[in-house]
Design an enzyme around this catalytic site. Structure first.
Site, short mmCIF file in Angstrom:
data_model
loop_
_atom_site.label_atom_id
_atom_site.label_comp_id
_atom_site.label_asym_id
_atom_site.label_seq_id
_atom_site.Cartn_x
_atom_site.Cartn_y
_atom_site.Cartn_z
N ALA A 183 0.84 -1.20 0.00
CA ALA A 183 0.00 0.00 0.00
C ALA A 183 0.87 1.24 0.00
CB ALA A 183 -0.92 0.01 1.22
N CYS A 184 0.33 2.33 -0.55
CA CYS A 184 0.94 3.64 -0.38
C CYS A 184 -0.03 4.48 0.44
CB CYS A 184 1.28 4.28 -1.73
SG CYS A 184 -0.13 4.60 -2.78
N THR A 185 -0.04 5.78 0.27
CA THR A 185 -0.83 6.64 1.14
C THR A 185 -2.32 6.34 1.06
OG1 THR A 185 0.80 8.39 0.82
CG2 THR A 185 -1.30 9.03 1.78
#
Length: 580
Positions: A425-427
């Site tokens: 995941a990123c932000t």
């Protein structure tokens, strides 16, 4: 290109992990200033983070790229970074002009100071390269087998060793070719900075255009950590916090868009929703508008129209570029540690130049976005949230009632454990590698909280979920781990047809009627409460054609059926339970 793009996207996502530490750095530096806590130690604590960004990027990028985000890759990156920087420090040649009229102990100090300053300019690039190398080496050698007499150094223990050797190559590159690297870096800085309005406009437009692929993080790192030089500090973001009055040009333009423009777009979508659906969409649009205003996280808003109206998104990208030109023309210099939201605006107000100009510009952008979005939505009858009577509304955030249950729901909608090869995941988005895109149930994901899907390649998938992305990714991985290997995929010989499995056989495999306590269909699966989990025959259930079987907790069994089948399986099972 198909193989290059997924790799670049992984790099872009990995860059977000070290960037996540910047808010605490900015907060500590700001709190330590004389007009607040007036604490030199607190300010020094924040400065320590900025001074070691290279090391933080090395660790964060390596962990972000490594399989299962394993910390051993971070250790290997530290080894590569230290070897590279200390080795290069010895090899860097100090020009005679820097030591003119200096002798004795002062000459030694001047030499050390020069080398430290020069290395500081490229600490972030060295850190990123160290992280990339360590992450790649971990994925290649984490399970390597060595001869028996060297077996202690096999597996993950081998990765720091080979990363250290790679660090020697980096040391030779940066130590002997430093002058050329510095000249190239200066040329890039001068070209971009001298481009003036055009350079800022191009950066703003590209930043929004590339957000679809996740590659905007790469150009952000160039602008925020490389461009310009202020007493040895490089990068627009770092120079802003170092006190450079000219820094902030590559951040100021985001504030009118994120704090005012996109919330105005949300209000337009609310007012153009069907009257009977406005109450339903108010929570969604209000939540994502407030997130954008306070924190500067905009992807949840952008993905409500990015695919629905690409031309409107193109206008949004152009308006972002124009915002950079406008703020620069007004000589406004704003900065942030995380993003262009109200929190960062208030926190760094006293550091900014002409910050009050944001208010009239922001009001204008709010009106512009509201008017433009309302006109385009009505004129072209865009099915934005609330304009389709049959449209299923995604909640403002993914369901949070039961984390273990949420992970199982998402896992089922993504095609089951056998379909998910990696979960990161990123932000604001899940970054997934899948065996088959066809196994992903988009409608179910929407009901669970997805705000949009991006398919960069045949086996990569990004799901926009908002700021819960990292937590949700962990829950999905935990749900995967709860599936024993024999329970994940159905046998290859079994084909799931249009009819539900035989209810009597299901009851028998679940341990009999007395063992089944409750039956409920939810989001692509059937959740069954049982008296004794040990009596459930997982192999027999998989033999009936189910996608998978999960046991997230004692007394609870999930039959992964797919959205189209879950209700029918639950109904036939409940009927069989009541009649047998």
């Amino acid at each position: 290109m198909q193989r290059l793009l997924p790799g670049l996207q992984k790099v872009g996502g990995a860059l977000m992990l070290p960037i996540a530490v910047l808010p605490i750095a900015g907060l500590l530096m700001r709190l330590g200033q004389p007009d607040l806590l007036d604490s030199a130690s607190v300010a020094a604590a924040g400065l320590a983070i900025f001074s070691n960004l290279g090391l933080l990027f090395a660790i964060g990028v390596a962990v972000g790229l490594a399989r299962e985000n394993h910390g051993a890759a971070g250790l290997a990156a530290v080894v590569a970074y230290l070897v590279a920087t200390k080795g290069a420090e010895v090899l860097i040649a100090v020009p005679p002009a820097a030591l003119a009229d200096v002798t004795g102990r002062a000459r030694e100090l001047a030499t050390a100071a020069y080398k430290a300053q020069e290395l500081g300019k490229l600490s972030v690039p060295v850190g990123i390269l160290s992280g990339l190398i360590a992450g790649a080496l971990y994925n290649r050698f984490y399970n390597i087998n060595l001869p028996s007499y060297l077996s202690f150094f096999g597996g993950r223990r081998f990765v720091p060793i080979v990363s250290g050797l790679a660090g020697l190559l980096l040391a030779a590159l940066f130590g002997t070719q430093w002058q050329h690297l510095e000249q190239g870096m200066d040329a890039l800085s001068h070209w971009v900075l001298n481009a003036g309005a055009f350079g800022l406009f191009a950066y703003g437009v590209l930043n929004r255009v590339l957000i679809v692929t996740g590659l905007h993080h790469i150009i952000n790192n160039i602008a925020w950590f490389l461009l310009g030089d202020y007493h040895g500090v490089t990068g627009d973001l770092k120079r802003f916090f170092a006190g450079d009055p000219n820094a902030g040009a590559f951040m100021s333009g985001f504030f009118p868009v994120m704090m005012f423009g996109l919330p105005g777009a949300c209000l337009a979508m609310y007012h153009t929703a069907l009257p009977g659906r406005r109450r339903a969409v108010a929570g969604l649009l209000g939540s994502i508008a407030l997130t954008s205003l306070l924190t500067g996280v905009t992807e949840p808003i952008e993905f409500t129209f990015i695919f629905l109206a690409p031309a409107l998104y193109a206008v949004h990208a152009l308006l972002t570029g124009i915002a950079f030109i406008l703020m620069n023309a007004l000589h406004v210099r704003l900065g942030f540690g995380f993003s262009a939201g109200l929190f960062d605006y208030v926190l760094n107000y006293n550091r900014a130049t002409r910050p009050l100009w944001l208010l009239p510009v922001g009001v204008g952008y709010f009106a512009l976005y509201y008017t433009l979005f309302r006109f385009v939505i009505v004129r072209f009858d865009l099915k934005t949230p609330g304009r389709d009577p049959a449209q299923s509304m995604a909640p403002a955030s993914a369901p949070v009632a039961d984390p273990a249950d949420r992970g199982a729901q998402w896992l089922a909608a993504l095609g089951g454990s056998a379909n998910l090869q990696s979960v990161t995941a990123c932000t604001t988005r899940l970054r997934l590698t899948v065996a088959s895109q066809a196994a992903v149930e988009e409608a179910t994901l929407t009901r669970l909280g997805s705000r949009g899907l991006v398919r960069p390649s045949s086996n990569t998938l990004q799901v926009v979920v908002g700021t819960v992305a990292d937590q949700l990714a962990g829950e999905i991985r935990e749900a995967q781990r709860s599936l024993p290997p024999a329970m994940s995929p159905p046998p290859a010989s079994v084909t799931v047809g249009n009819n539900p499995p035989d209810a009597g056989a299901l009851l028998a495999a679940l341990g009999g009627r007395a063992n089944v306590l409750t039956v409920q269909a939810v989001a692509g699966r059937v959740r069954i409460g049982v008296a004794d989990t040990a009596r459930v025959n997982a192999e027999a259930l998989l033999g009936l054609g189910l996608r998978g079987v999960a046991v997230p907790a004692p007394g609870c069994v999930h039959l992964l059926t797919g959205a189209a089948m879950s209700t029918r399986v639950a109904a036939s099972l409940a009927l069989a339970e009541s009649t047998i």
